[in-house]
Design an enzyme around this catalytic site. Structure first.
Site, PDB file in Angstrom:
ATOM      1  CG  ASP A   1       2.533   0.980   7.474  1.00 49.79           C
ATOM      2  OD1 ASP A   1       3.408   0.777   6.674  1.00 49.79           O
ATOM      3  OD2 ASP A   1       2.133  -0.015   8.198  1.00 49.79           O
TER       4      ASP A   1
ATOM      5  NE  ARG B   1      -0.916   2.022   5.117  1.00 48.18           N
ATOM      6  CZ  ARG B   1       0.279   1.207   4.612  1.00 48.18           C
ATOM      7  NH1 ARG B   1       1.262   1.696   3.869  1.00 48.18           N
ATOM      8  NH2 ARG B   1       0.382  -0.152   5.081  1.00 48.18           N
TER       9      ARG B   1
ATOM     10  CG  PHE C   1      10.100   2.991  11.417  1.00 47.74           C
ATOM     11  CD1 PHE C   1      10.302   2.050  10.582  1.00 47.74           C
ATOM     12  CD2 PHE C   1       8.635   3.401  11.255  1.00 47.74           C
ATOM     13  CE1 PHE C   1       9.331   1.151  10.133  1.00 47.74           C
ATOM     14  CE2 PHE C   1       7.819   2.760  10.841  1.00 47.74           C
ATOM     15  CZ  PHE C   1       7.936   1.567   9.992  1.00 47.74           C
TER      16      PHE C   1
ATOM     17  CG  ASP D   1      14.549  -0.706   5.198  1.00 47.49           C
ATOM     18  OD1 ASP D   1      15.634  -0.261   5.630  1.00 47.49           O
ATOM     19  OD2 ASP D   1      13.758  -1.135   6.168  1.00 47.49           O
TER      20      ASP D   1
ATOM     21  CE  LYS E   1      -2.996  -2.131   3.335  1.00 45.80           C
ATOM     22  NZ  LYS E   1      -3.339  -2.518   4.891  1.00 45.80           N
TER      23      LYS E   1
HETATM   24  P1  IMP Z   1      12.312  -3.436   2.004  1.00 41.97           P
HETATM   25  O1  IMP Z   1      13.021  -3.594   3.298  1.00 41.97           O
HETATM   26  O2  IMP Z   1      12.978  -2.582   1.270  1.00 41.97           O
HETATM   27  O3  IMP Z   1      11.942  -4.894   1.325  1.00 41.97           O
HETATM   28  O4  IMP Z   1      10.911  -2.597   2.397  1.00 41.97           O
HETATM   29  C1  IMP Z   1       9.811  -3.291   2.495  1.00 41.97           C
HETATM   30  C2  IMP Z   1       8.666  -2.176   3.041  1.00 41.97           C
HETATM   31  O5  IMP Z   1       8.928  -2.087   4.261  1.00 41.97           O
HETATM   32  C3  IMP Z   1       8.821  -1.136   2.498  1.00 41.97           C
HETATM   33  O6  IMP Z   1       8.176  -1.208   1.244  1.00 41.97           O
HETATM   34  C4  IMP Z   1       7.873  -0.203   3.784  1.00 41.97           C
HETATM   35  O7  IMP Z   1       6.557  -0.566   3.335  1.00 41.97           O
HETATM   36  C5  IMP Z   1       8.482  -0.761   4.613  1.00 41.97           C
HETATM   37  N1  IMP Z   1       9.364  -0.075   5.381  1.00 41.97           N
HETATM   38  C6  IMP Z   1      10.571   0.120   5.289  1.00 41.97           C
HETATM   39  N2  IMP Z   1      11.212   1.000   5.969  1.00 41.97           N
HETATM   40  C7  IMP Z   1      10.175   1.726   6.386  1.00 41.97           C
HETATM   41  C8  IMP Z   1      10.154   2.983   7.224  1.00 41.97           C
HETATM   42  O8  IMP Z   1      11.246   3.658   7.683  1.00 41.97           O
HETATM   43  N3  IMP Z   1       8.869   3.412   7.550  1.00 41.97           N
HETATM   44  C9  IMP Z   1       7.804   2.867   6.985  1.00 41.97           C
HETATM   45  N4  IMP Z   1       8.018   1.860   6.472  1.00 41.97           N
HETATM   46  C10 IMP Z   1       8.910   1.320   5.896  1.00 41.97           C
HETATM   47 MG    MG Z   2       4.598  -0.897   5.632  1.00 39.27          MG
END
Ligand code: IMP
Ligand code: MG
Length: 173
Positions: free
Chosen positions: A157, A163, A150, A101, A41
Site C-alpha cells: 500500500d 493493495r 516505492f 526494506d 497486512k
Molecule cells: P521494513 O522497513 O523492512 O521493516 O518494512 C516495513 C514495511 O514497510 C513493509 O512490510 C511494507 O509494508 C512497508 N514498505 C517498505 N517498502 C515499501 C514499498 O516500497 N511499498 C510499500 N510498502 C513498503
Molecule cells: Mg505498509
C-alpha cells in the site's frame, strides 16, 4: 490507475515467480508440515497465492506487528498487535512478508519467534529491496529483487491504498 507511473511486474510475471518459489518450498518442506506465518497486512495476497501453489500439507497463521526501528542490532523493538494462536515449539516456521526494506520489522519478529523454540525459521518475501541494511536479515526465498523505489499493488500500500492492484507498480506522477 491514477498515481502509478510504471508497471514493474504484471499478473502473469508475478504468477510464474510465485509458482517458482512455491515449488522450491514444496520440495524443501515435503514431510515437515510447515507453519506459514503471514505478516499482515502487506502479505495477504502473496500468501494467498503462494499457499495455493504448494502441493504439501501446511498450516497458516497471521500476525500484525509494529516496528519502532532498531537502535542496536540486538534490541528488537516491536509491538505485536496481533499474535499467532499456535504453539511453534518444534515447528518448521516460514515467515511470509510482502517486502524486505530496512528489515527492522522482520528482524524483530524473527527474534520474538526464535525465543519460542521452533525447529527452524525461514523468511519468504515477495520483494527484496536493494538497500543497505543495519540488521542481519536475509530472505531465504523471494520472488523478485527490486531497486530502491516505492512500489504498490499485490498487497502493498501507499496510505492504505493500492493493495488491490493485481500487478506491482511504481508510485509516481
Ligand atoms: P521494513 O522497513 O523492512 O521493516 O518494512 C516495513 C514495511 O514497510 C513493509 O512490510 C511494507 O509494508 C512497508 N514498505 C517498505 N517498502 C515499501 C514499498 O516500497 N511499498 C510499500 N510498502 C513498503
Ligand atoms: Mg505498509
Amino acid at each position: 490507475m491514477d498515481g502509478i507511473s510504471r508497471i514493474l511486474y504484471d499478473q502473469a510475471t508475478i504468477a510464474s515467480a510465485v509458482k517458482r518459489v512455491g515449488a522450491i518450498i514444496s520440495e524443501e518442506y515435503r514431510d515437515k508440515n510447515p507453519l506459514l506465518i503471514g505478516v499482515l497486512k502487506g502479505s495477504f495476497i502473496f500468501m494467498a497465492d503462494l499457499v495455493r501453489v504448494l502441493d504439501i500439507p501446511c498450516e497458516m497463521e497471521f500476525m500484525v506487528a509494529k516496528s519502532y526501528g532498531q537502535r542496536t542490532q540486538s534490541s528488537g523493538v516491536v509491538e505485536i498487535l496481533k499474535d499467532i494462536n499456535t504453539d511453534i515449539n518444534g515447528r518448521d516456521v516460514i515467515i511470509i512478508e510482502d517486502i524486505l526494506d530496512t528489515a527492522n520489522t522482520l528482524f524483530s519478529i524473527t527474534e520474538v519467534l526464535k525465543a519460542r523454540n521452533p525447529a527452524s525459521i525461514k523468511i519468504c518475501v515477495f520483494l527484496d529491496k536493494n538497500i543497505e541494511r543495519k540488521v542481519p536479515v536475509t530472505a531465504d526465498y523471494k520472488c523478485f529483487d527490486i531497486e530502491n523505489e516505492f512500489v504498490v499493488g499485490y498487497g502493498l500500500d501507499y496510505a492504505e491504498k493500492y493493495r488491490n492492484l493485481p500487478y506491482l507498480g511504481v508510485l509516481g506522477v
